[in-house]
Write an enzyme that holds these catalytic residues in place. Structure first.
Site, PDB file in Angstrom:
ATOM      1  N   LYS A 258       3.206   5.796 -12.957  1.00  0.00           N
ATOM      2  CA  LYS A 258       3.269   5.251 -11.590  1.00  0.00           C
ATOM      3  C   LYS A 258       3.903   3.869 -11.708  1.00  0.00           C
ATOM      4  O   LYS A 258       3.258   2.913 -12.133  1.00  0.00           O
ATOM      5  CB  LYS A 258       1.872   5.166 -10.975  1.00  0.00           C
ATOM      6  CG  LYS A 258       1.889   4.720  -9.524  1.00  0.00           C
ATOM      7  CD  LYS A 258       0.502   4.876  -8.909  1.00  0.00           C
ATOM      8  CE  LYS A 258       0.510   4.687  -7.404  1.00  0.00           C
ATOM      9  NZ  LYS A 258       0.763   3.314  -6.995  1.00  0.00           N
ATOM     10  N   ARG A 263       9.226   2.198  -3.188  1.00  0.00           N
ATOM     11  CA  ARG A 263       9.820   3.516  -3.014  1.00  0.00           C
ATOM     12  C   ARG A 263      11.203   3.401  -2.389  1.00  0.00           C
ATOM     13  O   ARG A 263      11.390   2.635  -1.433  1.00  0.00           O
ATOM     14  CB  ARG A 263       8.904   4.309  -2.077  1.00  0.00           C
ATOM     15  CG  ARG A 263       9.233   5.781  -1.918  1.00  0.00           C
ATOM     16  CD  ARG A 263       8.717   6.507  -3.118  1.00  0.00           C
ATOM     17  NE  ARG A 263       8.786   7.945  -2.961  1.00  0.00           N
ATOM     18  CZ  ARG A 263       7.778   8.699  -2.556  1.00  0.00           C
ATOM     19  NH1 ARG A 263       6.624   8.152  -2.225  1.00  0.00           N
ATOM     20  NH2 ARG A 263       7.905  10.003  -2.498  1.00  0.00           N
ATOM     21  N   ARG A 278      10.809   2.880   2.109  1.00  0.00           N
ATOM     22  CA  ARG A 278       9.791   3.855   2.488  1.00  0.00           C
ATOM     23  C   ARG A 278       9.661   4.002   3.997  1.00  0.00           C
ATOM     24  O   ARG A 278       9.349   5.076   4.484  1.00  0.00           O
ATOM     25  CB  ARG A 278       8.469   3.419   1.862  1.00  0.00           C
ATOM     26  CG  ARG A 278       7.320   4.221   2.299  1.00  0.00           C
ATOM     27  CD  ARG A 278       6.233   4.086   1.283  1.00  0.00           C
ATOM     28  NE  ARG A 278       4.975   4.394   1.891  1.00  0.00           N
ATOM     29  CZ  ARG A 278       3.832   4.288   1.271  1.00  0.00           C
ATOM     30  NH1 ARG A 278       3.796   3.871   0.025  1.00  0.00           N
ATOM     31  NH2 ARG A 278       2.724   4.598   1.865  1.00  0.00           N
TER      32      ARG A 278
HETATM   33  P1  AMP Z   1       0.426   4.043  -3.155  1.00  0.00           P
HETATM   34  O1  AMP Z   1       1.522   3.146  -2.642  1.00  0.00           O
HETATM   35  O2  AMP Z   1      -0.654   3.337  -3.883  1.00  0.00           O
HETATM   36  O3  AMP Z   1      -0.050   5.009  -2.080  1.00  0.00           O
HETATM   37  O4  AMP Z   1       1.066   4.991  -4.272  1.00  0.00           O
HETATM   38  C1  AMP Z   1       2.105   5.850  -4.003  1.00  0.00           C
HETATM   39  C2  AMP Z   1       3.410   5.167  -4.322  1.00  0.00           C
HETATM   40  O5  AMP Z   1       3.575   5.043  -5.730  1.00  0.00           O
HETATM   41  C3  AMP Z   1       4.627   5.966  -3.924  1.00  0.00           C
HETATM   42  O6  AMP Z   1       4.918   5.857  -2.563  1.00  0.00           O
HETATM   43  C4  AMP Z   1       5.702   5.356  -4.779  1.00  0.00           C
HETATM   44  O7  AMP Z   1       6.256   4.219  -4.144  1.00  0.00           O
HETATM   45  C5  AMP Z   1       4.951   4.864  -6.009  1.00  0.00           C
HETATM   46  N1  AMP Z   1       5.306   5.580  -7.253  1.00  0.00           N
HETATM   47  C6  AMP Z   1       5.519   4.988  -8.442  1.00  0.00           C
HETATM   48  N2  AMP Z   1       5.817   5.880  -9.384  1.00  0.00           N
HETATM   49  C7  AMP Z   1       5.810   7.105  -8.790  1.00  0.00           C
HETATM   50  C8  AMP Z   1       6.029   8.428  -9.246  1.00  0.00           C
HETATM   51  N3  AMP Z   1       6.311   8.698 -10.530  1.00  0.00           N
HETATM   52  N4  AMP Z   1       5.926   9.432  -8.340  1.00  0.00           N
HETATM   53  C9  AMP Z   1       5.628   9.183  -7.045  1.00  0.00           C
HETATM   54  N5  AMP Z   1       5.403   7.947  -6.558  1.00  0.00           N
HETATM   55  C10 AMP Z   1       5.482   6.899  -7.410  1.00  0.00           C
END
Ligand code: AMP
Length: 580
Positions: A258, A263, A278
Site C-alpha cells: 500500500k 491515487r 481520485r
Molecule cells: P485509504 O485511502 O486508506 O482508503 O486506502 C486506499 C487507498 O490506498 C487507495 O485509494 C490508493 O490511493 C492507495 N493505494 C496505495 N497502494 C495501493 C494499491 N497497491 N492498491 C490499491 N490502492 C492503493
C-alpha cells in the site's frame, strides 16, 4: 424547459420528506425535461458539469453576493447580501428574498453579457449556456465577466428560480437528491433496470448521458456504453480488513504494497496523456513525471490505475502532504519537480487499446473506443494486461503482487512494505472485477494493529527441516491477576510469524536457559521472557486457559525492559476484547 419549471420540481423535491416522494418528483422532472434532460439530470443534483468533467465555475460567495446585490438594486451591496445569508442560513433563501423583478429593465439596458440577456423567461438551456460561458472566463477581467453573467441571470429570476440558481452556482443544492436518487429516477422514468443504470453510471460518470441513453435506447443502449479514454471513472476503493478475513473469504489473496501517496488514473489515447486525481480532477500539468512515464511505457491507448508517491533523493517516500503540494502546483512546475520528485506505481489496467500498427483502419470505432474494457475481467487478468501493455523498461513501476494463502508470506510482504517506508499492504480478491466507486470487500487495506500485547513465553516448539535446531513456535501467556494457575499465567495463543531466521537464533539462545521440560518437540518454559505481540483480533476460545485466542498473532520484538510481572494481564485482554 423554462428554468422556473425546473425550480418547481426542485422545490417539490426539497419539500418532500419520504425518499420515494423525492424520487417521484425527480422522475417527473426527467420525464418532462425533453431536450434538456442531460442538464436537468445534473442540475437536480447540484452539478453544473458532468462528474467526469473537471471544469469548475470558480464562483465564490463574494462574487455571487456581488451579483445578487447588483440585481437587487441600488440600495443593496454585497455585505448586505452576506448579512442576509447569515441571517436566513442559505444563499438560496437569501436570493429568493430579494425582489429582482423590479430590475428587469436593467438587464436590457446594460446588455448583460450572457445568452440569457433580455426579458424572456430563463430557460434551462439558456442558464446552462451562460454558466458554460462563465466557467470559460479566465484572465484579467474574468471576475467582472462572471459577475455580469450572474447578474444577468439573477436579474431575470423569480424567487424560486433565484433560490436554486444561487445554490447551484455555489454548489449548495441540498434538496436531498444525490447520485442514487437520480439513478433510481432514471430507471423509473424510462423503465430500465436500476442495475443497468448503475453500471452505465460507473463507466461513463455522466448522469446526463446515461439518462438520454436510457430514454432513447433502453437497457440495451446502456449496456453498450463503455469506458472512454480521457474520461475518468471513479476509483475502486478498499475497506479496512484483516488477513484472516481475506484468506477466510477467498482462500488466497493478492497482496500488494500500500503505497503512501495519492491515487491517480492515467489515460492515454495514443497521442495525449491525461492524469486524474481520485476526485477526477485533471492533474496532468502538475505531474510531468507521469506524462513522461506514459511516453516511455505505452504504445497503445490505455487506462491505468495507480498511486503517485513523492520521493526523496534516496527513493524513500516523503509524507503525503508533499504529493498534495505537487497536485496543487499550477506554476513553476519545473521548480516543484526539482524540489520533490514523483514516482508512479501502476497497480491496475482498466482499458487496453490496440496500437495503431496492430489495428486495422478502425472500421466503425473511434480510436478511443477501440481496444478492450477490462472492468469485468478478474484482477489476475487485469494485472497480466497491465504487464503486457507496459514496455520492458518500466516493468519496475508495476506494483509487486504476491498471490498467497500463507499468513507468514503475507507478513513478509508487509514487513518489506513498511521497511520501504510505505503504509502496509492491500489485500485483493484475485477473482474480483473492478467496481468503480465501490468501497467493497474485494479490496481490503489491512488494519494496522491497534494495540499490542506484552505476553510471557511459557512454551515453545522446535522448528522443522532446515529450522530443526531453532525454536519456531512460541506459546504465549497473559498474567493472571486472579492467580488461578500455579505460576500465575494463562495461555492465550502461539506466535510463529514475523520472525526471521536470524531473530529465531537469538530467541533460541535467549529461551534455552529457561527450558523447564521437554516432550518431543514441545518445550515447557519458565516465565522469564516477554514478547510484544501484534494481532488482528481477540476471540473467545476454549483452546487456551485464558479463555481467549489471538487472531493472526505476530512477533514484534522482545521486551527486554519488562519482567513477567509487568506483562499484560488476562483482565486487560478481556477489556480489549470487549472494546473491539
Ligand atoms: P485509504 O485511502 O486508506 O482508503 O486506502 C486506499 C487507498 O490506498 C487507495 O485509494 C490508493 O490511493 C492507495 N493505494 C496505495 N497502494 C495501493 C494499491 N497497491 N492498491 C490499491 N490502492 C492503493
Amino acid at each position: 424547459m423554462e428554468f422556473a419549471t425546473f425550480a418547481g420540481y426542485a422545490r417539490e423535491a426539497e419539500d418532500a420528506t419520504a425518499d420515494h416522494a423525492i424520487r417521484e418528483h425527480v422522475t417527473g422532472l426527467l420525464r418532462a425535461a425533453g431536450p434538456d434532460l442531460p442538464v436537468a439530470a445534473r442540475y437536480v443534483q447540484g452539478r453544473v458539469f458532468p462528474a467526469h468533467d473537471s471544469t469548475k465555475l470558480d464562483v465564490g460567495p463574494a462574487l455571487c453576493y456581488a451579483a445578487i446585490a447588483k440585481a437587487a438594486g441600488r440600495n443593496v451591496d454585497a455585505d448586505d447580501v452576506e448579512a442576509r445569508v447569515a441571517e436566513v442560513g442559505d444563499v438560496g433563501e437569501a436570493a429568493a428574498s430579494y425582489d429582482f423583478g423590479a430590475q428587469q429593465g436593467l438587464a436590457a439596458f446594460t446588455g448583460g453579457s450572457g445568452e440569457e440577456a433580455g426579458g424572456d423567461p430563463l430557460t434551462v438551456a439558456g442558464v446552462d449556456a451562460d454558466l458554460s460561458e462563465l466557467a470559460a472566463a479566465e484572465g484579467a477581467g474574468s471576475e467582472n465577466t462572471k459577475r455580469d453573467v450572474l447578474f444577468g441571470l439573477f436579474n431575470r429570476a423569480g424567487p424560486d428560480e433565484a433560490r436554486y440558481l444561487g445554490r447551484l452556482v455555489l454548489g449548495e443544492m441540498r434538496i436531498g437528491v444525490g447520485r442514487g436518487t437520480v439513478r433510481d429516477a432514471v430507471a423509473e422514468a424510462f423503465d430500465v433496470p436500476v442495475e443497468a443504470v448503475e453500471r452505465a453510471l460507473q463507466v461513463t460518470n455522466d448522469h446526463g448521458e446515461v439518462a438520454v441513453v436510457a430514454r432513447e435506447s433502453g437497457a440495451a443502449g446502456l449496456a453498450d456504453l463503455g469506458l472512454e479514454v480521457g474520461r475518468p471513472v471513479d476509483a475502486m476503493l478498499a475497506q479496512a480488513g484483516s488477513v484472516s478475513e481475506a484468506l477466510g473469504d477467498w482462500g488466497s489473496a493478492a497482496v500488494e504494497w500500500k503505497y503512501d501517496g495519492a491515487r491517480v488514473q492515467v489515460h492515454y489515447d495514443g497521442e495525449d496523456v491525461a492524469v486524474f486525481s481520485r476526485n477526477t480532477e485533471d492533474v496532468t500539468d502538475p505531474l510531468p513525471e507521469v506524462v513522461e512515464f506514459v511516453e516511455r511505457a505505452l504504445d497503445a491507448p490505455a487506462i491505468l490505475d495507480g498511486e503517485v508517491v513523492a520521493v526523496a533523493d534516496d527513493g524513500s517516500p516523503l509524507p503525503f502532504q508533499e504529493i498534495l503540494r505537487r497536485f496543487r502546483r499550477k506554476h513553476d512546475v519545473a521548480q516543484a519537480r526539482e524540489d520533490v520528485a514523483v514516482e508512479f506505481h501502476a497497480f491496475d489496467c482498466l482499458h487496453a487499446g490496440v496500437s495503431e500498427s496492430s489495428s486495422d483502419s478502425g472500421a466503425g470505432e473511434t480510436e478511443s473506443r477501440s481496444g478492450e474494457d477490462l472492468l469485468d475481467a478478474p484482477l489476475t487478468e487485469r494485472h497480466e494486461c497491465l504487464r503486457a501493455v507496459l514496455s520492458d523498461s518500466v516493468q519496475g513501476a508495476v506494483a509487486d503482487r504476491t498471490i498467497s494463502d500463507d499468513p507468514e508470506e503475507i507478513e513478509a510482504v508487509e514487513a518489506a512494505a513498511l521497511d520501504a517506508g510505505h503504509e502496509g499492504i492491500m489485500l485483493k480478491n484475485p477473482e474480483a472485477v473492478y467496481t468503480p466507486g465501490r468501497r467493497g470487500k474485494n479490496w481490503r487495506k489491512r488494519k494496522p494493529d491497534v494495540e499490542t500485547l506484552d505476553l510471557v513465553v511459557t512454551g515453545a516448539e522446535w522448528g522443522e527441516g532446515r529450522r530443526a535446531t531453532l525454536l519456531g513456535t512460541f506459546l504465549l501467556a497473559a498474567r493472571s491477576e486472579a492467580g488461578s494457575t500455579d505460576d500465575g499465567f494463562e495461555t492465550i495463543g502461539k506466535v510463529a510469524t514475523g520472525i526471521t531466521d536470524e531473530k529465531l537464533e537469538a530467541l533460541t539462545d535467549l529461551l534455552e536457559p529457561h527450558v523447564r521440560s521437554q516432550d518431543g518437540a514441545d518445550l515447557d518454559i519458565d516465565p522469564a521472557v516477554v514478547f510484544e505481540v501484534g494481532y488482528e483480533e481477540i476471540q473467545p476460545s476454549p483452546t487456551y486457559s485464558s479463555g481467549y485466542a489471538l487472531r493472526f498473532p505476530r512477533f514484534l520484538g522482545v521486551r527486554d525492559d519488562k519482567d513477567p510481572a509487568d506483562a499484560d494481564s488476562v483482565e486487560r485482554v478481556e477489556r480489549l476484547a470487549d472494546r473491539q
